[in-house]
Design a protein around this motif. Sequence first.
Motif: not given
Lengths: 477, 477
Positions: B319-320, B322-327
């Motif tokens: 999340s920190k 690459l992508a927090g929204g990927y979960r």
Amino acid sequence: MKNTSKTFLYNNIASAIEEQINSGVLKLGDKLPSVRILKKEYGVSVSTILEAYYRLEAKSLIESRPRSGYYVIFSKDKLLKSPEKTAPNSKASHKSKAEIIIDFYQTINEKDIVNFSLGVPAPELLPVAKLSKTMHETIIHLKAGGTYYDTIQGSENLRRQIAQRTLLWGGNLKEEDIVITAGCTNALSLSLMVVTNPGDTIVVESPVFFGILQLANTLGLRVIELPTESSSGMDLNVLKKVLRKQDVKAIVLISNFNNPLGSIMPDSHKKEIVKIIKEYQIPLIEDDICGEIYYGKNRPSTCKSFDDSGLVMWVGSFSKTLAGGYRVGWVAPGRFLKEILRLKLCLSSSTTTITQETIANFLMKGRYDYHLRKLRQTLHANSLKYITTIGEYFPKDTRVTKPQGSFLLWVELNPKINVKEVFNKAKEKGVVFSPGTIFTLQNQYQNCMRLSYGLPWSIEVEKALKQLGKLLKNSSL
Amino acid sequence: MKNTSKTFLYNNIASAIEEQINSGVLKLGDKLPSVRILKKEYGVSVSTILEAYYRLEAKSLIESRPRSGYYVIFSKDKLLKSPEKTAPNSKASHKSKAEIIIDFYQTINEKDIVNFSLGVPAPELLPVAKLSKTMHETIIHLKAGGTYYDTIQGSENLRRQIAQRTLLWGGNLKEEDIVITAGCTNALSLSLMVVTNPGDTIVVESPVFFGILQLANTLGLRVIELPTESSSGMDLNVLKKVLRKQDVKAIVLISNFNNPLGSIMPDSHKKEIVKIIKEYQIPLIEDDICGEIYYGKNRPSTCKSFDDSGLVMWVGSFSKTLAGGYRVGWVAPGRFLKEILRLKLCLSSSTTTITQETIANFLMKGRYDYHLRKLRQTLHANSLKYITTIGEYFPKDTRVTKPQGSFLLWVELNPKINVKEVFNKAKEKGVVFSPGTIFTLQNQYQNCMRLSYGLPWSIEVEKALKQLGKLLKNSSL
């Protein structure tokens, strides 16, 4: 006289087809010849053929399916009886069955298995290519490619789409009434956690989806299983008796196309249970995960549509109609909205952005409705084919449900049959199903099984059902 | 003599640069001219310039960053002191601060705000285009487009990649040791739920990431906050005292680049705490979410790497980085693997397939390492710029941390300053930060704030820091 002649003609045609159905030439689930073909064959007008079909429809021998044609829905010999009302005892139970279930999930991705325990329609029935295309379109236009954390409540686009669809069943939800979750299980767990504490008692149907039993067990809840009809769902008279005597903290039920029993609560029952929970001030968690997979003309209603007290927590998901692997579900938690948001924030934070937005776009573009129409037709046709084949190969005293939606059959066998033994033998031969015992915490359903017809019909499926029938017949000897 | 002449040359060059640093012409975080440019300017050989830079490096005035160049890391006047060791009391607390946190999440997606409360690097620092490309490649080749339910444990590809990376810190995990979760919060909540019951007591650092406090509160846990050093983390002597007197069921800590304090536990402390938990048989939940964002030469170790008892539950996430929204996060739960799998199954079932596989492919293709190198450089440079600017504009008695990784500063102000008041005023002016009070359940840190430097450096950011400094100075009058 012209009229008499025409009457004779369509009666003649109707009789011919009826005879074929009665003799088994045309089987349950078979598609009838198209109107155009019959017109040519008999050398009559389109309206004469249609009139013949109307007659057969009126007799419940065939049915028309929009954009697909006419299908046989009757079978004189092969249709087995429906199971009788279940009879669990109303003592609260509390025990674990975790391991067998984890096993199930692990067989899902195994190849060379005819998997009747599948809890979802097979990928062949899902709009995989169109979904992927939609995801690709979505990523391109999505802010920061969906890398950002979504809000805790979830995508506004998606919530709006879900809210709009509630109009189909007399709901009138708004986007702010809905919380997106990581699938239906997540919605159920958040809902149950918000309204119960360890040691509390909840009421469920019997048999009941094993996921609910597992969840209750994990949360330290005691479970009362209620008698349930495969036609109309939970016995509300027993429910009232239980509530008078016991302190129940929540009711969890699958109102439409129950898993595993396939029951659908009539509107009168839905209204009544909403009245009951209002009287006792007990939250009702309504799992409506398959409500969109109806075979009839209209989307069935929900308990939520009769709820004026905010006690109904309406739960749904796209896992059974689009993509279980996307992990997108929701709950409209009524008066518990704030508590659900808080719990979701603390336990898992937001839901995956890209899968939410992809589904929102899929719905917005009308691709969902198009897909659902096809899915319903396929599954309805499948249900009839499976039921006929079971009628053909399973022991004669087998009882089987006739679901009006979703993709699950509940099969009740002669009590002499040891389903667990058959389960092990079938697995060896590459056929898997869900044994009845996992749908209760009580000592029941040893002679039952759940069969999913989410697999596309094929020779392999027919062979597997025949194989199962043979094992069952041997077991009953 | 040739040597003397050369000595003179590089000493001369080094002195000139040192003077510029001391006089503030060259500021903390500034990039030095490239070796080639200086070579031309001074008409000397490359080795002479390199020798000069080595001298300055030895004095800790500048540092070389791989593939980027040389940077100033010293500022005579402007460098503020570090905060002192925190001093919470060791009584267990139990209260809620849910609402303020939900507010925070809702400002995340607002525009026209300089958001220093951001818990992630801004999208500009993330490989958004490459991730989207990887997702596209992944969908095409993924079975059924990722619509299928993954196993409960999670993608084998991804677990293998995560396991491989543990070699970087002396871990030797295998894919079967790891469980994928829907982000880090989800990993923390599963871990805590597995090892505690409502009413139990846990130990955390102070100040502590508010998500941990919220989670503990939601689970009905009592929280003991321990004194923590911004340099070395939790005070282990106090920990031992607490454990001798109280029944503690779990320790939760962020071992590397703690949120919010930025502390990193030295290896000796990591070894010691593992010894302590083994003695008391207490599970340690080690949140290592930012362990990959180190500025030094090597990836810092983890408590997990010293764990031979299986009591350390090592938690991480993409999340920190690459992508927090990927979960997508994970836990390596040691001896609690089976319990974690069971709980995950019951509460939320599998994790989103497509985001897991996309990240697995991103890692497999080496794109992650390439991205991390850039991210570390940018954030390190950012940290120096932010620290210098704070030194310039904030009150002189301000204390600020000097983190060796991640993207968070902890700022301790004169106790006379009312940070809550400044928070409200700053928000009106479009500047948001995290007030210190949300990082404790006790009555503390009213004069503290957490500033994220995950935003790319810009004139707006500098203006916002200046604005903040002005408000703080006014507040201290």
